[in-house]
Design a protein around this motif. Structure first.
Motif, PDB file in Angstrom:
ATOM      1  N   ARG A 538       0.819  -1.215   0.000  1.00 35.46           N
ATOM      2  CA  ARG A 538       0.000   0.000   0.000  1.00 35.46           C
ATOM      3  C   ARG A 538       0.853   1.265   0.000  1.00 35.46           C
ATOM      4  O   ARG A 538       0.561   2.220  -0.722  1.00 35.46           O
ATOM      5  CB  ARG A 538      -0.953   0.000   1.199  1.00 35.46           C
ATOM      6  N   ILE A 539       1.893   1.294   0.836  1.00 36.46           N
ATOM      7  CA  ILE A 539       2.737   2.490   0.848  1.00 36.46           C
ATOM      8  C   ILE A 539       3.498   2.610  -0.469  1.00 36.46           C
ATOM      9  O   ILE A 539       3.750   3.712  -0.971  1.00 36.46           O
ATOM     10  CB  ILE A 539       3.692   2.487   2.069  1.00 36.46           C
ATOM     11  N   LEU A 540       3.803   1.475  -1.097  1.00 38.81           N
ATOM     12  CA  LEU A 540       4.471   1.494  -2.400  1.00 38.81           C
ATOM     13  C   LEU A 540       3.527   2.008  -3.485  1.00 38.81           C
ATOM     14  O   LEU A 540       3.940   2.757  -4.377  1.00 38.81           O
ATOM     15  CB  LEU A 540       4.973   0.091  -2.738  1.00 38.81           C
ATOM     16  N   ALA A 541       2.254   1.631  -3.407  1.00 37.35           N
ATOM     17  CA  ALA A 541       1.263   2.130  -4.369  1.00 37.35           C
ATOM     18  C   ALA A 541       1.123   3.645  -4.254  1.00 37.35           C
ATOM     19  O   ALA A 541       0.968   4.346  -5.266  1.00 37.35           O
ATOM     20  CB  ALA A 541      -0.083   1.447  -4.132  1.00 37.35           C
ATOM     21  N   TRP A 542       1.171   4.149  -3.030  1.00 34.85           N
ATOM     22  CA  TRP A 542       1.111   5.604  -2.809  1.00 34.85           C
ATOM     23  C   TRP A 542       2.359   6.272  -3.374  1.00 34.85           C
ATOM     24  O   TRP A 542       2.278   7.284  -4.079  1.00 34.85           O
ATOM     25  CB  TRP A 542       0.958   5.857  -1.311  1.00 34.85           C
ATOM     26  N   LEU A 543       3.512   5.703  -3.120  1.00 38.43           N
ATOM     27  CA  LEU A 543       4.778   6.291  -3.534  1.00 38.43           C
ATOM     28  C   LEU A 543       4.946   6.274  -5.051  1.00 38.43           C
ATOM     29  O   LEU A 543       5.449   7.232  -5.652  1.00 38.43           O
ATOM     30  CB  LEU A 543       5.925   5.521  -2.857  1.00 38.43           C
ATOM     31  N   CYS A 544       4.499   5.181  -5.703  1.00 39.49           N
ATOM     32  CA  CYS A 544       4.701   5.008  -7.147  1.00 39.49           C
ATOM     33  C   CYS A 544       3.447   5.303  -7.970  1.00 39.49           C
ATOM     34  O   CYS A 544       3.427   5.042  -9.178  1.00 39.49           O
ATOM     35  CB  CYS A 544       5.192   3.591  -7.443  1.00 39.49           C
ATOM     36  N   ASP A 545       2.394   5.798  -7.307  1.00 44.76           N
ATOM     37  CA  ASP A 545       1.152   6.184  -7.989  1.00 44.76           C
ATOM     38  C   ASP A 545       0.565   5.034  -8.803  1.00 44.76           C
ATOM     39  O   ASP A 545       0.266   5.163  -9.981  1.00 44.76           O
ATOM     40  CB  ASP A 545       1.392   7.395  -8.908  1.00 44.76           C
ATOM     41  N   ARG A 546       0.379   3.898  -8.135  1.00 43.47           N
ATOM     42  CA  ARG A 546      -0.215   2.735  -8.786  1.00 43.47           C
ATOM     43  C   ARG A 546      -1.701   2.667  -8.433  1.00 43.47           C
ATOM     44  O   ARG A 546      -2.099   2.891  -7.295  1.00 43.47           O
ATOM     45  CB  ARG A 546       0.459   1.443  -8.333  1.00 43.47           C
ATOM     46  N   PHE A 547      -2.524   2.287  -9.415  1.00 45.75           N
ATOM     47  CA  PHE A 547      -3.967   2.179  -9.184  1.00 45.75           C
ATOM     48  C   PHE A 547      -4.292   1.037  -8.236  1.00 45.75           C
ATOM     49  O   PHE A 547      -5.218   1.122  -7.436  1.00 45.75           O
ATOM     50  CB  PHE A 547      -4.682   1.969 -10.524  1.00 45.75           C
ATOM     51  N   THR A 548      -3.523  -0.048  -8.311  1.00 45.05           N
ATOM     52  CA  THR A 548      -3.803  -1.216  -7.489  1.00 45.05           C
ATOM     53  C   THR A 548      -2.525  -1.724  -6.823  1.00 45.05           C
ATOM     54  O   THR A 548      -1.436  -1.639  -7.400  1.00 45.05           O
ATOM     55  CB  THR A 548      -4.428  -2.350  -8.317  1.00 45.05           C
ATOM     56  N   VAL A 549      -2.684  -2.268  -5.608  1.00 44.88           N
ATOM     57  CA  VAL A 549      -1.536  -2.844  -4.897  1.00 44.88           C
ATOM     58  C   VAL A 549      -1.014  -4.094  -5.595  1.00 44.88           C
ATOM     59  O   VAL A 549       0.102  -4.540  -5.317  1.00 44.88           O
ATOM     60  CB  VAL A 549      -1.892  -3.177  -3.429  1.00 44.88           C
ATOM     61  N   ARG A 550      -1.789  -4.653  -6.512  1.00 44.62           N
ATOM     62  CA  ARG A 550      -1.325  -5.839  -7.237  1.00 44.62           C
ATOM     63  C   ARG A 550      -0.072  -5.534  -8.057  1.00 44.62           C
ATOM     64  O   ARG A 550       0.755  -6.411  -8.278  1.00 44.62           O
ATOM     65  CB  ARG A 550      -2.438  -6.376  -8.150  1.00 44.62           C
TER      66      ARG A 550
END
Length: 564
Positions: A538-550
């Motif tokens: 989740r924190i990686l999705a926030w940092l890298c602007d990903r739509f999904t944690v997948r």
């Protein structure tokens, strides 16, 4: 050719179409040899019908979408014949052109096969390097090994970009090296060993690292398939997401996922760096357990030598047992939740960062969490390579600053009601309602800054959470909410009085007996303590602007997905 010629027929006068008839409809038809033999799959033009099916006994045309097919008229047939002759001439010209190209290509391949690539023994010995070390080895002869990431061939020159996991390197081949058979038949994802000298690029040109390798010799280690089996045909950007997950082992080679997992590695390094600076010790609790932490409905069960066991939902309880022996502790390992949630932020297996801290207050815990997050991001972005990847993936990313906004659960309900955001029943929020993901995300995104959401009701939180002294309806609990992703951290102070913990078990219908080892922490020297868990994805999705944690999990596991 026995084709009926009529100017117009009434519906009653139209005879049945003869066997072998070709059907023509310029609205739904397609000019392809696979069509035409059925009124449900007609060809588009009469010219193509005569060109492709010259020996058909009859041609039937539909002039309007809902009208029946009728025999082609004499005038239309005459016009179609001219069109068919034109198509035949074009086909012949195309065939002749193809034959010429094939002959030229055969000649080129024959000439290329006679070229022998040899190593020049007079050249200095090459130093074996990784691509990341290219800048430090400019103007000297080197050897690099990797995968062909990009490839461009032209007469007398070949440009390829080599990838070895540490970076990308443009390689230039000329003369016999560019014209050799092995070069002109080279394919993406082939592996190669390449020798040459790295030179800085002249002004105005660009390439990875601002330099390129001028090749003097190379060897193919493994030739990847081309044609239909080429990786560019198997893995396409807009393909079905399920298919891309089936081919995750190949999709990982793309620059986006490569970048994400480099950021992930930097994030994990930074977690450990911050914990080390804070004097918090890493431990490794078990993943196979016989007690629950976050509710029995999300447990993955397994047979453990004939006994019932589960994959852990959290290492929290084990971390708490370490406090009296080791002081403040943390772990980074997998947790498992059997949630049938198909949201973009849920995984069945995820990398859980958890910490337990002794002798602190709730305010201390909140300060620790926000400091831990900001310090971690600071250290991630200190790495220039990683910062460049984050900038590329998330151009608008702004590192969080202290202090985070503090907001109570009840204040959140007021905000949601004031902004017309309903609860899951379509009504106004009331005390005791769980704030669903959509509502939580809307609030967080509109406020657009990190939020420490605190003091949740006892009924919607876990059995081990400490009640607030000034309001026993709520707990000393916190969720950290980030814009664009929602909750990334959940934490609380833990109940440290045995009687209160036993009441928590009873409230949740949990048998206290299997937790004897956990309960002993409240008997043999209890103390105020608290902790938290953070989802790395989740924190990686926030940092890298990903739509999904997948996108942030190497091989994501969720409902219905446990391969490859």
């Amino acid at each position: 050719m026995a084709t009926p010629a009529v100017d117009k027929l009434s519906l009653e006068d139209i005879p049945p179409s003869p066997a072998g008839t070709i059907f023509i409809d310029d609205v739904i038809g397609i000019d392809d040899v696979s069509a035409g033999t059925s009124h449900t799959s007609p060809v588009k033009s009469a010219a193509f019908a005569l060109y492709a099916f010259s020996d058909a006994p009859a041609y039937y045309v539909r002039r309007q979408r809902d009208s029946p097919f009728e025999p082609i008229t004499a005038s239309a047939l005459k016009k179609a014949k001219k069109g068919a002759e034109s198509l035949a001439k074009k086909a012949k010209a195309a065939e002749e052109l193809k034959a010429k190209k094939d002959a030229d290509e055969a000649k080129r391949l024959e000439e290329a096969s006679r070229i022998v690539i040899k190593r020049d023994p007079s050249l200095p010995e090459a130093k074996r390097i990784k691509i990341r070390d290219g800048a430090a080895n400019r103007e000297s002869r080197v050897v690099v090994q990797g995968w062909i990431h990009r490839l461009r061939l032209q007469k007398g020159l070949a440009f390829l970009v080599l990838r070895d996991g540490t970076g990308f390197l443009q390689c230039v081949l000329s003369g016999d090296l560019a014209n050799a058979y092995s070069t002109i038949t080279l394919t993406l994802e082939s592996t190669a060993t390449i020798y040459g000298v790295i030179h800085p690029l002249p002004e105005g040109k660009s390439a990875p690292g601002n330099h390129e390798l001028v090749v003097d010799y190379y060897e193919i280690v493994g030739l990847a398939p081309g044609g239909d089996d080429a990786i560019s045909n198997r893995v396409q950007e807009n393909a079905d997401p399920s298919m891309l997950l089936d081919l995750r082992h190949l999709v990982l080679r793309g620059e986006t996922l490569t970048g994400i997992f480099k950021v992930r590695a930097a994030l994990l390094r930074s977690f450990r760096r911050v914990y080390e600076e804070l004097g918090i010790l890493e431990v490794t609790p078990p993943c196979m357990v016989q007690t629950q932490v976050e509710g029995g409905s999300t447990l993955f069960s397994l047979k453990y030598y004939g006994e019932e066991a589960y994959l852990t939902q959290s290492s929290q309880l084990y971390l708490e047992t370490c406090l009296p022996a080791l002081g403040d502790v943390f772990c980074i390992q997998e947790s498992f939740r059997a949630e049938r949630s198909h949201t973009r932020r849920h995984l069945s297996e995820y990398t859980h960062v958890e910490a337990e801290l002794a002798f602190l207050t709730f305010d201390d815990l909140l300060s620790h969490i926000e400091t831990f997050i900001t310090k971690t991001i600071q250290y991630v972005l200190e790495d220039e390579e990683i910062a460049a990847i984050v900038k590329k993936l998330n151009p608008n990313f702004v590192p969080p600053e202290l202090p985070f906004k503090r907001m109570t659960y009840e204040s959140a309900l007021e905000w949601l009601n004031e902004h017309g955001v309903p609860n899951e029943d379509g009504e106004k929020f009331k005390f005791g309602d769980d704030i669903a993901e959509a509502a939580e995300r809307k609030m967080t995104d509109e406020i657009n800054e990190p939020i420490l959401l605190t003091r949740f009701p006892v009924e919607i939180k876990s059995f081990y959470m400490q009640k607030c002294a000034d309001d026993p309806r709520v707990t000393e609990s916190v969720d950290v909410l980030m814009p664009n992703v929602g909750e990334i951290v959940g934490g609380s102070m833990r109940i440290y009085e045995l009687d209160e913990l036993l009441r928590g078990y009873k409230r949740e219908g949990i048998d206290a007996a299997p937790y004897y080892w956990f309960n002993d922490q409240r008997i043999y020297g209890t103390c105020p303590h608290g902790g938290y868990g953070m989802g790395t994805e989740r924190i990686l999705a926030w940092l890298c602007d990903r739509f999904t944690v997948r996108d942030c999990s190497l091989y994501p596991r969720f409902t219905g997905r446990c391969k490859p």
